[in-house]
Design a protein around this motif. Structure first.
Motif, PDB file in Angstrom:
ATOM      1  N   UNK A  50      10.230  -2.063  -6.425  1.00 44.04           N
ATOM      2  CA  UNK A  50       9.774  -2.295  -5.417  1.00 44.04           C
ATOM      3  C   UNK A  50      10.608  -3.568  -4.461  1.00 44.04           C
ATOM      4  N   UNK A  51      11.154  -3.447  -3.362  1.00 47.80           N
ATOM      5  CA  UNK A  51      11.735  -4.521  -2.886  1.00 47.80           C
ATOM      6  C   UNK A  51      10.846  -5.693  -2.367  1.00 47.80           C
ATOM      7  N   UNK A  68      14.719   3.698  -0.155  1.00 47.96           N
ATOM      8  CA  UNK A  68      13.725   4.162   1.045  1.00 47.96           C
ATOM      9  C   UNK A  68      12.724   3.232   1.638  1.00 47.96           C
ATOM     10  N   UNK A  69      12.950   3.346   3.046  1.00 49.61           N
ATOM     11  CA  UNK A  69      12.160   2.429   3.816  1.00 49.61           C
ATOM     12  C   UNK A  69      10.796   3.091   4.024  1.00 49.61           C
ATOM     13  N   UNK A  70       9.786   2.572   3.870  1.00 46.77           N
ATOM     14  CA  UNK A  70       8.569   3.492   3.745  1.00 46.77           C
ATOM     15  C   UNK A  70       7.584   2.532   4.615  1.00 46.77           C
ATOM     16  N   UNK A 130       0.835  -1.276  -0.039  1.00 46.76           N
ATOM     17  CA  UNK A 130      -0.048  -0.072   0.025  1.00 46.76           C
ATOM     18  C   UNK A 130       0.863   1.411   0.009  1.00 46.76           C
ATOM     19  N   UNK A 131       1.768   1.064   0.865  1.00 45.93           N
ATOM     20  CA  UNK A 131       2.604   2.380   0.946  1.00 45.93           C
ATOM     21  C   UNK A 131       3.511   2.448  -0.150  1.00 45.93           C
ATOM     22  N   UNK A 166       5.328   5.398  -4.670  1.00 43.28           N
ATOM     23  CA  UNK A 166       5.551   5.393  -6.212  1.00 43.28           C
ATOM     24  C   UNK A 166       4.640   6.331  -7.130  1.00 43.28           C
ATOM     25  N   UNK A 167       3.346   6.447  -6.867  1.00 43.35           N
ATOM     26  CA  UNK A 167       2.400   7.355  -7.626  1.00 43.35           C
ATOM     27  C   UNK A 167       3.238   8.700  -7.508  1.00 43.35           C
ATOM     28  N   UNK A 168       3.318   9.117  -6.295  1.00 38.70           N
ATOM     29  CA  UNK A 168       4.190  10.368  -5.934  1.00 38.70           C
ATOM     30  C   UNK A 168       5.479  10.834  -6.875  1.00 38.70           C
ATOM     31  N   UNK A 169       6.372   9.979  -6.891  1.00 37.12           N
ATOM     32  CA  UNK A 169       7.418   9.929  -7.380  1.00 37.12           C
ATOM     33  C   UNK A 169       7.253   9.863  -9.109  1.00 37.12           C
TER      34      UNK A 169
END
Ligand code: TXA
Ligand code: MG
Length: 348
Positions: A322-323, A346-348, A248-249, A254-257
């Motif tokens: 995505x990791x 980035x850990x989100x 989800x996060x 990703x959408x933001x980036x």
């Protein structure tokens, strides 16, 4: 140089194609061939001039040693000076397979192959073409991944063709590799087996057979014991960001980036899991590549390098990846992703 690309049966390799490959190798030339992990760029390991061509063709730094491939134990004995109990266990449980063993070398192995180290890295690959080619040649075969230095390893004949066309006489093309990430490099020369590079055989699998297994984690000023690990490998041209967190996060970030990238007129590519993909379509990335399911790391491993290469081919300026969860094959996947991202995580 004219490069011949021969399509070879990956299950029942054609005898005449194996013979042609063996003849080039015996003559001191280079042949690219499939293994279960990635394609290798092979040369007669006992011929220094032939091995020197590997470094030249790949643009590989001389301080990065080569893995020598064998098809049986007798051939390995030509190269290895002394076997440890841990090495014996590994041979029994994991060969042929994606496990490279680091052991004291004999005088038959040149300093060029080991980059001056006292140990040699050897492996018996689990692919009919690789095994039969080595058998037919009758020689141990030194082979790094068949990519240009710095590029992602090739997991299909097409990848090799794009990198090495015009530079070597023969590519044996058996289509896609099964594992997709390189072998685990394990130093079994000392008291406690130590992973120098995570790969196709996981730490957990090794521990079941060997007991305690360490991981070589060099601190900032230290040089890794597998010299190749210090280079920025698998690096795409685009700037890559690795995102780790819940689906989800990750989707939201990703959408933001993507939005941010587009505002700067950048092309943004996405490498994501099957679970996240449906929620990323409407964020309109310029490329959406599904690596595979979170629950099936083998799927992700086998498509990872294809995804990275595709982003370059399509000219992505920014790559959002995505990791996956660490542990098992996930550790090797994350190692390659981290290297490709040049530690932008980035850990989100
Ligand atoms: O799956 C694989 O391992 C593939 C296929 C073709 O077998 N090969 C491969 O080779 O990935 P290459 O050259 O791309 O990576 C070999 C790694 C490098 O990190 C290198 O530094 C390490 O193995 N290595 C080789 N010889 C070594 C040695 N004697 N001691 C420590 N590390 C060694
Ligand atoms: Mg390589």
């Amino acid at each position: 140089m004219q490069t011949k690309r021969s399509y070879i049966d990956g299950v029942h390799p054609e005898a005449e194609l194996l013979k042609e490959g063996a003849e080039w190798l015996q003559a001191g030339e280079l042949v690219a061939f499939p293994t279960e992990t990635v394609y290798g760029l092979g040369a007669n390991a006992l011929d220094v001039a032939a091995c020197a061509k590997i470094f030249e063709v790949k643009g590989r730094p001389q301080d990065n040693p080569l893995i020598v491939h064998v098809c049986n134990r007798a051939m390995a004995n030509i190269l290895v000076d002394s076997w440890t109990p841990a090495a014996e266990l590994c041979v029994r449980h994991f060969w042929p397979g994606p496990l490279t063993l680091v052991l004291p070398k004999t005088a038959n192995v040149s300093d060029l192959v080991t980059a001056g180290l006292a140990n040699v890295a050897i492996r018996m690959p689990n692919h009919p073409v690789a095994l039969r080619l080595i058998e037919e040649t009758g020689l141990p075969i030194a082979a790094p991944s068949a990519n240009l230095s710095g590029k992602p390893s090739p997991t299909s004949g097409s990848h090799v063709w794009r990198d090495l066309k015009g530079k070597i006489p023969l590519i044996l093309d058996a289509g896609a590799c099964m594992v997709g990430v390189e072998s685990t490099v394990l130093d079994v020369s000392g008291e406690v087996p130590t992973i120098l590079r995570p790969g196709g055989v996981s730490k957990e699998q090794l521990e079941k057979v060997l007991g305690e297994v360490r991981v070589d984690k060099p601190s900032k000023n230290q040089v890794p014991r597998a010299p190749g690990m210090k280079y920025r490998h698998y690096a795409p041209h685009g700037e890559m960001i690795l995102m780790v967190g819940s689906s989800e996060r990750v989707v939201q970030r990703m959408g933001h980036e993507i939005h941010k990238g587009h505002a700067k007129l950048k092309k943004v590519g996405v490498l994501c899991t099957l679970e996240s993909a449906p929620f990323l379509h409407n964020r309109l990335p310029d490329l959406l590549f599904v690596l595979g399911s979170k629950d099936r790391p083998e799927e992700v491993a086998s498509s990872l390098f294809e995804g990275l290469r595709l982003c370059d081919e399509r000219g992505m300026d920014i790559i959002l990846a995505e990791g996956v969860e660490e542990g098992g094959l996930g550790t090797a996947i994350m190692n390659r992703l981290q290297k490709a991202a040049g530690q932008r995580i980035q850990y989100i």
